[in-house]
Structures are given as C-alpha cells and as structure tokens.
Enzyme design. Structure first.
Site, short mmCIF file in Angstrom:
data_model
loop_
_atom_site.label_atom_id
_atom_site.label_comp_id
_atom_site.label_asym_id
_atom_site.label_seq_id
_atom_site.Cartn_x
_atom_site.Cartn_y
_atom_site.Cartn_z
N LYS A 150 0.83 -1.21 0.00
CA LYS A 150 0.00 0.00 0.00
C LYS A 150 0.87 1.27 0.00
O LYS A 150 0.65 2.18 -0.79
CB LYS A 150 -0.92 0.03 1.24
CG LYS A 150 -1.82 -1.18 1.39
CD LYS A 150 -2.72 -1.08 2.60
CE LYS A 150 -2.01 -1.09 3.93
NZ LYS A 150 -1.32 -2.37 4.24
N ARG A 179 -9.71 1.12 8.49
CA ARG A 179 -9.28 -0.23 8.84
C ARG A 179 -10.37 -0.99 9.59
O ARG A 179 -10.16 -2.15 9.94
CB ARG A 179 -8.07 -0.14 9.76
CG ARG A 179 -6.76 -0.40 9.08
CD ARG A 179 -5.71 -0.15 10.13
NE ARG A 179 -4.56 -0.96 9.96
CZ ARG A 179 -3.46 -0.55 9.33
NH1 ARG A 179 -3.41 0.62 8.76
NH2 ARG A 179 -2.43 -1.34 9.28
N ARG A 184 12.00 -5.72 5.43
CA ARG A 184 11.80 -4.30 5.06
C ARG A 184 12.74 -3.37 5.85
O ARG A 184 12.90 -3.51 7.05
CB ARG A 184 10.36 -3.89 5.31
CG ARG A 184 10.14 -2.39 5.13
CD ARG A 184 8.70 -2.01 5.09
NE ARG A 184 7.96 -2.39 6.27
CZ ARG A 184 6.65 -2.20 6.42
NH1 ARG A 184 5.95 -1.66 5.44
NH2 ARG A 184 6.04 -2.56 7.52
N ARG A 242 11.23 -1.22 11.28
CA ARG A 242 10.10 -0.91 12.15
C ARG A 242 10.01 -1.89 13.31
O ARG A 242 10.24 -3.08 13.13
CB ARG A 242 8.79 -0.93 11.34
CG ARG A 242 8.54 0.40 10.64
CD ARG A 242 7.39 0.38 9.70
NE ARG A 242 6.17 -0.28 10.15
CZ ARG A 242 5.04 -0.31 9.47
NH1 ARG A 242 4.98 0.31 8.29
NH2 ARG A 242 3.98 -0.93 9.91
N ARG A 277 -0.57 -8.81 13.45
CA ARG A 277 -1.13 -7.81 12.53
C ARG A 277 -1.96 -8.48 11.43
O ARG A 277 -3.00 -7.97 11.02
CB ARG A 277 0.00 -6.98 11.90
CG ARG A 277 0.62 -5.99 12.89
CD ARG A 277 2.02 -5.56 12.47
NE ARG A 277 2.07 -4.84 11.22
CZ ARG A 277 3.19 -4.70 10.49
NH1 ARG A 277 4.33 -5.25 10.88
NH2 ARG A 277 3.17 -4.02 9.37
P1 AP5 Z 1 4.82 -1.57 1.88
O1 AP5 Z 1 4.54 -0.77 0.66
O2 AP5 Z 1 5.49 -0.89 3.02
O3 AP5 Z 1 3.51 -2.33 2.37
P2 AP5 Z 1 2.28 -1.79 3.19
O4 AP5 Z 1 1.08 -2.48 2.66
O5 AP5 Z 1 2.26 -0.29 3.21
O6 AP5 Z 1 2.64 -2.40 4.61
P3 AP5 Z 1 2.61 -1.77 6.07
O7 AP5 Z 1 3.37 -2.72 6.95
O8 AP5 Z 1 3.08 -0.35 6.09
O9 AP5 Z 1 1.11 -1.85 6.38
P4 AP5 Z 1 0.44 -1.89 7.73
O10 AP5 Z 1 -0.95 -1.75 7.30
O11 AP5 Z 1 0.75 -3.02 8.62
O12 AP5 Z 1 1.15 -0.68 8.53
P5 AP5 Z 1 0.71 0.81 8.85
O13 AP5 Z 1 1.92 1.63 8.85
O14 AP5 Z 1 -0.44 1.24 8.03
O15 AP5 Z 1 5.71 -2.82 1.41
C1 AP5 Z 1 6.19 -3.77 2.34
C2 AP5 Z 1 7.54 -4.33 1.85
O16 AP5 Z 1 7.32 -5.05 0.66
C3 AP5 Z 1 8.60 -3.27 1.53
O17 AP5 Z 1 9.87 -3.75 1.87
C4 AP5 Z 1 8.49 -3.10 0.02
O18 AP5 Z 1 9.70 -2.67 -0.57
C5 AP5 Z 1 8.11 -4.51 -0.41
N1 AP5 Z 1 7.26 -4.55 -1.60
C6 AP5 Z 1 6.25 -3.69 -1.95
N2 AP5 Z 1 5.71 -4.04 -3.12
C7 AP5 Z 1 6.36 -5.18 -3.51
C8 AP5 Z 1 6.24 -6.03 -4.65
N3 AP5 Z 1 5.34 -5.81 -5.62
N4 AP5 Z 1 7.08 -7.11 -4.72
C9 AP5 Z 1 8.01 -7.34 -3.74
N5 AP5 Z 1 8.17 -6.56 -2.66
C10 AP5 Z 1 7.36 -5.50 -2.55
O19 AP5 Z 1 0.14 0.65 10.36
C11 AP5 Z 1 1.02 0.35 11.43
C12 AP5 Z 1 0.22 0.33 12.73
O20 AP5 Z 1 -0.37 1.63 12.97
C13 AP5 Z 1 -0.98 -0.63 12.76
O21 AP5 Z 1 -0.59 -1.94 13.12
C14 AP5 Z 1 -1.88 0.04 13.81
O22 AP5 Z 1 -1.44 -0.21 15.12
C15 AP5 Z 1 -1.68 1.52 13.54
N6 AP5 Z 1 -2.67 2.05 12.57
C16 AP5 Z 1 -2.39 2.56 11.34
N7 AP5 Z 1 -3.53 2.94 10.73
C17 AP5 Z 1 -4.54 2.67 11.61
C18 AP5 Z 1 -5.95 2.81 11.53
N8 AP5 Z 1 -6.56 3.31 10.44
N9 AP5 Z 1 -6.68 2.40 12.60
C19 AP5 Z 1 -6.10 1.90 13.70
N10 AP5 Z 1 -4.76 1.73 13.83
C20 AP5 Z 1 -3.99 2.10 12.77
#
Ligand code: AP5
Length: 213
Positions: free
Chosen positions: A13, A88, A127, A160, A171
């Site tokens: 994402k 979410r 990552r 992270r 997660r």
């Molecule tokens: P990346 O692009 O970083 O993936 P992502 O889907 O953004 O993953 P996240 O871990 O950031 O998502 P998340 O939803 O767990 O975390 P968030 O920060 O939102 O890619 C991942 C890896 O894969 C990278 O190394 C990249 O290079 C690689 N990659 C990408 N595309 C690829 C491909 N095509 N092929 C191969 N490799 C690839 O949330 C973190 C925490 O914050 C949550 O757990 C929660 O506690 C809190 N939080 C955030 N938003 C909310 C909300 N709305 N409500 C409540 N709590 C929330």
C-alpha cells in the site's frame, strides 16, 4: 481523485501510494506514518497510539477518525488524496463516508491489493525504511547500494519495531478480523477494485493505474 488503498500489512500500500502521489500530485495520507511520527516525537497522539502499535493491534477508532477528519479538510487535499492504511474498521469507513458526504465528496475507487501471507512475512521481516525520506528497501529483494543507507537521500535506514515475526502474525490476524470485512462493505458500494499484488512494483503500479484511470 480520492482513493483508498486496502490490503494486509506488507501488501504494498505504502509503495503504491507514494507512486500515485508522484503521478497525480495529490497527498498520500498514511495513518501508520502519522502515528509513527507522533510516537517518535512523543506527542499526546503518540502516547495514545504507542502501546497498540507495538503490540500489532489497532489504535482506537476515535483517535484515527478525528485525525483523518482534520486532514482531509486541509487545502492540500482539495484536489484529492490517497488514503493508505485508513479505514481499517467498518466504524472508520462509516465515519469517513459521513465526513465526505458532508463535504459533498466521494471516494473514486478502493484498490484492494491481495498478497498471500507467506510472501507478506518475507516482505515485512526484510523491510528497511529511510528515517528521513521514507523510501523503502528490502534486505534481499531491494537492497540499498550501501547497507543501512538510503540510496536517495543518504540518511540511515531503520527496521520498524512491529516488523518482527510475532507482531506480523498478530497484525495479519487483526487484518483478517477487523479490516478484511471492508472488502464486502466497499463491494456493496460498487467501488472495490481488487488486484493480485505479486509481480514487480512497476507491474503492480501499471495495474493500479489501469484501475483508476
Ligand atoms: P509496503 O509498501 O510498506 O507495504 P504496506 O502495505 O504499506 O505495509 P505496512 O506494513 O506499512 O502496512 P500496515 O498496514 O501493517 O502498517 P501501517 O503503517 O499502516 O511494502 C512492504 C515491503 O514489501 C517493503 O519492503 C516493500 O519494498 C516490499 N514490496 C512492496 N511491493 C512489492 C512487490 N510488488 N514485490 C516485492 N516486494 C514489494 O500501520 C502500522 C500500525 O499503525 C498498525 O498496526 C496500527 O497499530 C496503527 N494504525 C495505522 N492505521 C490505523 C488505523 N486506520 N486504525 C487503527 N490503527 C492504525
């Protein structure tokens, strides 16, 4: 253009949101990035969020909903935005819908990126992110030219705290229970577009563009 990127942790994402931001010159709103910044700055928001994030759970709805309501009313969002990691839960989606309706705005598309759990674990455990510009790397599949250093701005890369196997599994379970039901929610509204997130980052981006243009 107003987009939501949906998908499990590690689906790509953030990677795709950054590319969409460059392409369409509209802001990426990542609740994860906003919350992580708040934690590292030791703000009141960060204090509320830290324990939930470290444990792999979700921050309470009211905290993130208030944050997003303010954000999408800012001038920089007037031409559109990309929501990355929000909503979410069904409650978050409902609150977003109410806020947009009051502003006479609509979401154009919800892009659901599907990737199987084994691949997600490999992606997340490897990552590395830039502490300054947010660029993303991977130990094996996308290593930086110099270990631990960002290719783009030269700042340090970090891992992270929630990218360890135990927290990743938590997660993924939270995603299945709390977030995956949003697929049905948006399917019923007619704007869910699903793609399989395997393939190169550029290949996935071409598919995303085909779905939104
Ligand atoms: P990346 O692009 O970083 O993936 P992502 O889907 O953004 O993953 P996240 O871990 O950031 O998502 P998340 O939803 O767990 O975390 P968030 O920060 O939102 O890619 C991942 C890896 O894969 C990278 O190394 C990249 O290079 C690689 N990659 C990408 N595309 C690829 C491909 N095509 N092929 C191969 N490799 C690839 O949330 C973190 C925490 O914050 C949550 O757990 C929660 O506690 C809190 N939080 C955030 N938003 C909310 C909300 N709305 N409500 C409540 N709590 C929330």
């Amino acid at each position: 253009m107003r987009l939501i990127l949906l998908g499990p942790p590690g689906a790509g994402k953030g990677t795709q949101a950054k590319m969409l931001k460059e392409k369409f010159n509209i802001p990426q709103i990542s609740t994860g990035d906003i919350l992580r910044k708040a934690v590292s700055n030791g703000t009141e928001l960060g204090e509320k969020a830290e324990a939930y994030m470290g444990d792999g759970g979700l921050v309470p709805d009211e905290v993130v909903v208030d944050l997003i309501k303010e954000k999408i009313k800012e001038d920089e969002c007037a031409r559109g935005f990309i929501l990355d990691g929000f909503p979410r839960t069904i409650v978050q989606a409902q609150k977003l819908g109410e806020t947009l309706e009051a502003m006479k705005l609509k979401i154009d598309a919800v892009i659901d990126i599907e990737v199987d759990p084994e691949e997600l674990i490999v992606r997340l455990t490897g990552r590395r992110s830039c502490s300054d510009c947010g660029a993303m790397f991977h130990d094996e599949t996308r290593p930086p030219e110099q270990a631990g250093v960002c290719d783009h701005c030269g700042h340090k890369l970090f891992q992270r705290t929630d990218d360890n196997k135990e927290t990743i599994l938590k997660r993924l379970a939270v995603y299945e229970n709390e977030t995956a039901p949003l697929k049905d929610y948006y399917r019923k509204q007619g704007n869910l577009k699903t793609l399989v997130g395997r393939g190169s980052v550029d290949e996935i981006f071409s598919q995303v563009l085909a779905l939104v243009t």
